[in-house]
Every structure is written in C-alpha cells, then in structure tokens.
Design an enzyme around this catalytic site. Structure first.
Site, PDB file in Angstrom:
ATOM      1  N   HIS A 110       0.763  -1.207  -0.003  1.00 42.22           N
ATOM      2  CA  HIS A 110       0.193   0.092  -0.143  1.00 42.22           C
ATOM      3  C   HIS A 110       0.831   1.283  -0.073  1.00 42.22           C
ATOM      4  O   HIS A 110       0.526   2.305   0.265  1.00 42.22           O
ATOM      5  CB  HIS A 110      -0.766   0.017   1.268  1.00 42.22           C
ATOM      6  CG  HIS A 110      -2.309   0.518   0.860  1.00 42.22           C
ATOM      7  ND1 HIS A 110      -2.557   1.508   0.003  1.00 42.22           N
ATOM      8  CD2 HIS A 110      -3.306  -0.100   1.485  1.00 42.22           C
ATOM      9  CE1 HIS A 110      -3.794   1.656  -0.026  1.00 42.22           C
ATOM     10  NE2 HIS A 110      -4.465   0.638   0.737  1.00 42.22           N
ATOM     11  N   ASP A 299      -9.245 -12.183 -15.721  1.00 43.48           N
ATOM     12  CA  ASP A 299      -8.949 -13.491 -16.610  1.00 43.48           C
ATOM     13  C   ASP A 299      -7.640 -13.646 -17.077  1.00 43.48           C
ATOM     14  O   ASP A 299      -7.105 -12.743 -17.713  1.00 43.48           O
ATOM     15  CB  ASP A 299     -10.009 -13.372 -18.003  1.00 43.48           C
ATOM     16  CG  ASP A 299     -10.041 -14.566 -18.640  1.00 43.48           C
ATOM     17  OD1 ASP A 299      -9.339 -15.523 -18.512  1.00 43.48           O
ATOM     18  OD2 ASP A 299     -10.753 -14.674 -19.710  1.00 43.48           O
TER      19      ASP A 299
END
Length: 367
Positions: A110, A299
């Site tokens: 982060h 995907d």
C-alpha cells in the site's frame, strides 16, 4: 479462485509468462521503496510461490475458513515488516487444490498501490498475454457478511431522507454497519466514533485521470458520530453526514493541493487523520468500496474466478470495512462486507439478531 481443467504445469507456465510481460510496462511493481521515500531498484522482481492445498476447492468454498485464507497468500497481510526496504511491492502465490482447482493469492504494497491501481495491474496488466493509523494493540476479528439484493433494497429504503433522497447501496450498508458496531460497542468502547471513507481522486482531477493511474490516489472523508445517540439516530441521519463529508472532497478542494504548498498540506492532512484515528477517546473506522474495481472479471487465460476474497485476518489492524461484489451468479446483486473490529465488539455484532436479519455470516460461495 477457479476450477479449471488445464494441467498444473500449463497454468504455472502461463501465469509466469503473463506476470513477466506485465512487469515490463508496469516496472514500479518490481521495484523497492528506499528510506520510505523513493521507488528504486526496478529490477528486483516479484516473488512467485507455488503451493499445494490438501482439500478440494468445492469443500473450501462451502464456508470459506477465514483463519485459513491467509495461508493462500505469499505474505501475512496488513502486518509490520521489520526491513521495509527489502519488501517487494507485489508477490504472487499459486495454490493448487487436490481436485485441480486453483486459488491465486496476491499481496500488494500500500506504499503506492491502492485498490484502483491493483485493479489495473490485474485486469489490464496480467491480461496482456503505512503503517496506517488503524494499527492498534487490541486484538481484532475479521468476519465476512453477505447482504443480498432484498436486504440492500430494504436498507436503502430505510436510509432515504430529505437530504439524501436516493442513497447508494454502499451508503446504506456503511450506515447500517456503523450503527450496528456503535450499538455493539456501548459497553466496551469510547463514546465517539469517526468514520473515514476512502474517496477515489481519479474522477475528481482536472483533467480527469485514467481509471488505472498508478498511485495511492485517495483521501479519507471523515465524519464524527456520538455513540450516546446511536440508538436514536436514524440511518438517514448517518447517511446524510457521510454524504456531506464525501462531498467536501471535490474538485475545488483538490485545487487547493496544487502548487508549491501542496506537499505540506498533504502532510498536514495525514497528520490530522492520524491524530483523530489514534485519539484515546475516539474509535476510528475505515470504510472502502471495491465494487467498481472488477476483481471478479479478471481473466488470466482460463476464465473468470468463481470468487475473489481479501484476507482471513487483518493482523494488528482493526475497525475496517471493505465492500466487494461476491461474483457468484447464485448471489445476484449481492454485496460482501469484510468487517474487522475489536474482537469483543465483533463477538457482540455477529450474534446480534437485528444485524443478522440483514447480514448473512460467511455463507457458502456455491449454493
């Protein structure tokens, strides 16, 4: 997590090739942070790990064991790292189940990666074939709750008011969880709560930034609430106060962060958030929506995942709620809330019949 008929070697080869191609244009992901100040050493690379899970994916998804989810990740999430200069910005772990199903674990730093950046890395990258103020000493507990379409519609209706005639589902769910947590904490917590809502800045800049612009490009919109009036306060009042706080972070506000004085102003903003969040008489809750990030549409070459999770436990972090789509066709328009609270407060909340009338605790992914 995904069921697939591809052989394990094919999956591994395809994933490593995809990751290698991704890191070429997105080279900061392979770098390291030096002295907590600059991104450097762009050729350090990304750790890639393969593990075997001694169970079937179907059994795992019946009721995802929260305490085991972190074992599918290459690093302990939301944890302190003693040597931050050596910590990679990204790490990947491929978990293969006995049935051949797979779960891909991904950890991202982060330091410069927020939700939108992670989404861009996954959807547009791999498809190309703080020590934060939340850190506390108290123990926390993470639980996954699902709100179906009927529950969301009912809560949105309850949240309608003169100031917010058409509340969003996240506004309604945030208000409901906040009020429930406040009521559950009456005997264990401080008298005031502060809700920090993450606001994506990409849509507010002029000119507007790309959806996948890399960076921690968000600010917290903060609203304070007095727990003494939690029982009497309607959800529409909570939503109105949230709406006002979020609305204060707008294009005009961002213009004040430009120029030579921008860095000191941002530093002052961070200092204020930290002071509020660590104040001994305040309970700070962070809320973030991942509904627009499309993690269930990722995907890698073998189709979309059956489900995507976050992490089993948030380590030393507490008072965090993350909303995401469940992804499964069996839960049309449902929303998952990954809620982390002080374990005493969570113990009350997860047995509260009024809360459970809307929230389903950790239901099966596959009905």
């Amino acid at each position: 997590m995904r069921n697939t008929h591809l052989k394990g070697t094919q999956i591994s080869t395809q994933l490593k090739e995809s990751l290698s191609k991704t890191l070429d244009p997105l080279y900061p992901f392979a770098a390291r942070v030096r002295e907590n100040l600059i991104i450097n050493d762009y050729d350090e690379g990304v750790p890639y790990i393969e593990t075997r899970v001694n169970t079937h994916l179907f059994e795992f998804l019946q009721n995802p064991p929260m305490e085991l989810l972190d074992q599918c990740l290459p690093y302990a999430p939301f944890s302190y790292q003693p040597n931050p200069d050596q910590v990679p910005h990204a790490a990947v772990q491929l978990n293969t189940f006995d049935c051949g199903g797979i779960a891909l674990g991904l950890c991202l730093s982060h330091k410069f990666i927020d939700g939108a950046t992670a989404s861009g890395f996954l959807r547009n990258g791999l498809q190309i074939l703080v020590e934060l103020a939340m850190k506390q000493e108290a123990k926390s507990k993470t639980r996954r709750f699902v709100f179906d379409a009927k529950a969301i519609a009912s809560l949105r209706s309850e949240c309608k008011g003169e100031r917010v005639p058409n509340p969003t589902r996240i506004e309604a769910l945030s208000a409901f969880i906040l009020k429930s947590a406040m009521l559950a904490s009456r005997s264990t917590a401080n008298s005031r709560f502060v809700l920090h809502q993450a606001v994506n800045l990409r849509r507010l800049t002029e000119p507007r930034l790309s959806t996948y612009t890399v960076g921690n490009l968000f600010l917290f919109a903060s609203a304070a609430y007095n727990m003494e009036h939690a029982a009497e306060m309607g959800l529409h009042e909570l939503v109105a106060r949230m709406k006002q706080a979020v609305g204060s972070i707008n294009r005009e506000y961002l213009k004040t962060l430009h120029g030579d004085e921008s860095f000191p102003k941002v530093c002052e903003y961070i200092k204020q958030i930290e002071e509020v969040s660590t104040h001994k008489n305040l309970n700070a809750i962070i809320s973030s929506s991942w509904l627009e990030f499309g993690f269930n549409e990722v995907d890698f070459g073998w189709g979309n995942p059956i489900w995507s999770g976050i992490s089993g436990e948030f380590g030393s972090f507490r008072n965090v709620t993350i909303f995401k789509e469940i992804g499964s066709a069996d839960y049309d328009n449902a929303v998952e809330a990954w809620v982390t609270l002080d374990e005493k407060i969570m113990s009350v909340l997860e047995h509260d019949p009024q809360f459970l009338a809307f929230a389903s605790p950790n239901p099966s992914i596959i009905i």
